[in-house]
Design a protein around this motif. Structure first.
Motif, PDB file in Angstrom:
ATOM      1  N   ARG A   5       0.912  -1.239  -0.041  1.00  0.00           N
ATOM      2  CA  ARG A   5      -0.029   0.094   0.045  1.00  0.00           C
ATOM      3  C   ARG A   5       0.858   1.239  -0.172  1.00  0.00           C
ATOM      4  N   THR A   6       0.171   2.390  -0.153  1.00  0.00           N
ATOM      5  CA  THR A   6       0.998   3.708  -0.218  1.00  0.00           C
ATOM      6  C   THR A   6       0.987   4.066   1.140  1.00  0.00           C
ATOM      7  N   VAL A   7       2.101   4.913   1.615  1.00  0.00           N
ATOM      8  CA  VAL A   7       1.789   5.482   2.957  1.00  0.00           C
ATOM      9  C   VAL A   7       2.129   6.957   3.052  1.00  0.00           C
ATOM     10  N   SER A   8       1.643   7.815   3.861  1.00  0.00           N
ATOM     11  CA  SER A   8       1.969   9.173   3.855  1.00  0.00           C
ATOM     12  C   SER A   8       3.119   9.559   4.917  1.00  0.00           C
ATOM     13  N   VAL A   9       3.477  10.792   4.787  1.00  0.00           N
ATOM     14  CA  VAL A   9       4.587  11.339   5.352  1.00  0.00           C
ATOM     15  C   VAL A   9       4.076  11.111   6.978  1.00  0.00           C
ATOM     16  N   SER A  10       2.991  11.603   7.473  1.00  0.00           N
ATOM     17  CA  SER A  10       2.317  11.447   8.850  1.00  0.00           C
ATOM     18  C   SER A  10       2.618  10.052   9.305  1.00  0.00           C
TER      19      SER A  10
ATOM     20  N   ASP B  24      -2.017  18.266  -3.748  1.00  0.00           N
ATOM     21  CA  ASP B  24      -2.103  18.915  -2.284  1.00  0.00           C
ATOM     22  C   ASP B  24      -1.264  17.927  -1.284  1.00  0.00           C
ATOM     23  N   LYS B  25      -1.417  16.373  -1.595  1.00  0.00           N
ATOM     24  CA  LYS B  25      -1.045  15.317  -0.916  1.00  0.00           C
ATOM     25  C   LYS B  25      -0.165  14.418  -1.811  1.00  0.00           C
ATOM     26  N   CYS B  26       0.580  13.645  -1.052  1.00  0.00           N
ATOM     27  CA  CYS B  26       1.583  12.956  -1.689  1.00  0.00           C
ATOM     28  C   CYS B  26       1.524  11.444  -0.713  1.00  0.00           C
ATOM     29  N   THR B  27       1.688  10.195  -1.312  1.00  0.00           N
ATOM     30  CA  THR B  27       1.889   8.987  -0.721  1.00  0.00           C
ATOM     31  C   THR B  27       2.970   8.482  -1.391  1.00  0.00           C
ATOM     32  N   TYR B  28       3.610   7.499  -0.634  1.00  0.00           N
ATOM     33  CA  TYR B  28       4.673   6.891  -1.234  1.00  0.00           C
ATOM     34  C   TYR B  28       4.733   5.336  -0.946  1.00  0.00           C
TER      35      TYR B  28
ATOM     36  N   VAL C 148      11.817   4.153  -4.227  1.00  0.00           N
ATOM     37  CA  VAL C 148      10.504   4.507  -3.772  1.00  0.00           C
ATOM     38  C   VAL C 148       9.534   5.167  -4.961  1.00  0.00           C
ATOM     39  N   MET C 149       8.447   5.060  -4.783  1.00  0.00           N
ATOM     40  CA  MET C 149       7.435   5.596  -5.940  1.00  0.00           C
ATOM     41  C   MET C 149       6.639   6.610  -5.068  1.00  0.00           C
ATOM     42  N   LYS C 150       6.432   8.062  -5.892  1.00  0.00           N
ATOM     43  CA  LYS C 150       5.871   9.204  -5.125  1.00  0.00           C
ATOM     44  C   LYS C 150       4.466   9.260  -5.973  1.00  0.00           C
TER      45      LYS C 150
END
Length: 136
Positions: free
Chosen positions: A25-30, A70-74, A61-63
């Motif tokens: 899954r993708t994850v956020s910076v938080s 306005d939001k990114c996940t990785y 890593v893929m962004k």
């Protein structure tokens, strides 16, 4: 993970380990920041972004950027997957990411190029849906 100058940091190694563990899954910076704090290695957000930028540049890593920008996940890129050659689909309920390494990729790329005049860039492309497990 090692920077281009060979220097390794505990924080970057820990972050990469977390991304590998959550590769489905993708994850956020938080989420990354929360994990780092739980592991007793708190880091500020700018350090996380700097490390993520380096890991993206290294191709580990893929962004993914939201449609509003306005939001990114990785997401960690498994070495055996050629992620810049296919699309991805993510379940909006559980967050699971599926590689669309399907035979239709050449057909859809040709259609988009020929009929719409656009060259498809797959590496940061993600479609959204609901997986079969979440439909149950």
């Amino acid at each position: 993970m090692a920077r281009s100058d060979g220097y390794k940091t505990k924080g970057r190694q820990l972050m990469l380990s977390y991304l590998e563990e959550t590769k489905e899954r993708t994850v956020s910076v938080s989420e990354i920041q929360r994990f780092m704090e739980q592991q007793g290695n708190p880091v500020n957000v700018s350090t996380i972004y700097r490390n993520l930028d380096a890991l993206v540049a290294q191709g580990q890593v893929m962004k993914f950027v939201s449609d509003k920008g306005d939001k990114c996940t990785y997401r960690y890129i498994e070495p055996e997957h050629n992620c810049h050659k296919h699309l991805h689909i993510q379940c909006v309920k559980c967050g699971k990411v599926i590689h669309l390494e399907c035979s239709f990729m050449e057909t859809i790329e040709e259609h988009i190029r020929k009929d719409h005049g656009i060259s498809l860039l797959c590496e940061n492309s993600i479609l959204y849906g609901i997986c079969k497990e979440c439909k149950k």
